[in-house]
Design a protein around this motif. Structure first.
Motif: not given
Length: 318
Positions: A57, A60, A64, A68, A143, A195, A216-220
């Motif tokens: 990562y 991240s 973070k 994820e 998150i 996602h 799933f790196d843009e998880l929010n």
């Protein structure tokens, strides 16, 4: 960044036998770079327990990445098609090397599909709904909660100096003012982990069926229908005219609703969620990426052109 063209995002520099031993794995070969991934370095490595993917990562932090990976492990444990991370000797789903979290996943078979088709859109919608259902009530303070309205307010008053920026700022302000009531209502809809990056290049397919959902790196966290809107936004950007095909929209919506039926309010708000996904994506690029990429005019922003091409598109078909 590495000057080795096989490593587009930088080279994975690890003592693989030592590193993989922390995950109970024995390295059986050198790291082979994997394409894709804008914010990570990925490599395939043969081990005594089969091929694995080592993922560093780059942007991240441990919190973070930990959020994820915990969610991904939960999804995989419930039968969702995504590789579950191995556990390191510290009990975490990653190990730190020079301050960077690095995770290890089983290698997932399949190929990236060449195009988003109605069938693939229906599968994507259903998978997204499965994720939302499986993570209902999921609470993890790590998150990120994205303030999309705040991003647009910042954009509307920004000092971006690109050609056409005044016109773009007016577009943003008009969107905020013209949709204020709907945007407020959107913020009251069912929310959870998103996602937020479910496009075809984050899918693997075999014999026409999705075998894995990746990245799933843009998880929010946000309103669930925004995740469906992002699927549609990505599909539109792949079209030559950037217009969302009705067949893709209808298939994705049908797949989603088969698993998690939307409320009447969510259905009514999907068009503004679709527009919101596009204009926020454009704002982020114009404000934060364009100045570092040599972009000179807002007309060079694909997501802005997609937003303009699709404004109110979903209002004209079910």
């Amino acid at each position: 960044m590495s000057d080795n063209p096989a490593w587009p995002n930088g080279e994975l520099r690890l003592d693989l036998p030592v590193f993989l031993a922390r995950f109970g794995l024995e390295a059986r070969g050198a790291a082979q770079p994997l394409p894709g991934g804008e914010d990570n370095i990925n490599a395939r490595v043969a081990t005594d327990r089969g091929d694995v993917v080592v993922r560093e990562y780059v942007r991240s932090d441990p919190a973070k990445a930990g959020a994820e990976l915990a969610l991904v492990a939960h999804l995989a444990g419930g039968g969702f098609p995504t590789p579950a991370p191995f556990t390191a000797d510290n009990g975490e789903p990653f190990a730190l090397v020079a301050g960077k979290p690095i995770a290890v996943f089983p290698f997932a078979s399949g190929e990236v599909p060449p195009a988003m088709t109605p069938d693939l859109a229906e599968q994507s919608g259903a998978l997204l709904a499965r994720m939302h259902t499986a993570t209902a009530g999921w609470a993890d303070a790590r998150i990120l909660v994205t303030d999309r309205i705040g991003v647009l307010e910042t954009a509307a008053s920004s000092d971006v100096a690109l050609h056409g920026a005044d016109k773009w700022r007016k577009e943003v302000r008009d969107f905020l003012d013209g949709n204020a009531e709907a945007l407020a209502l959107l913020g009251e809809q069912p929310a959870g982990p998103l996602h937020h990056d479910l496009h075809r290049q984050n899918l693997l397919v075999e014999d026409g069926r999705v075998t894995a959902v990746l990245d799933f790196d843009e998880l929010n966290r946000g309103p669930l229908i925004l995740d469906l809107a992002r699927v549609l936004q990505y599909a539109s950007l792949e079209q030559p005219d950037r217009r969302l095909p009705a067949a893709i929209a209808e298939a994705a919506l049908a797949g989603y609703q088969r698993v998690r039926p939307l409320s009447a309010t969510e259905l009514a708000l999907l068009p503004v969620a679709f527009d919101l996904a596009g204009i926020v994506d454009a704002a982020g690029f114009i404000m934060w990426a364009a100045p570092h990429l040599g972009v000179e005019h807002v007309e060079e922003c694909h997501s802005r052109l997609g937003f303009l091409a699709n404004r109110d598109a979903l209002r004209h078909h079910p």
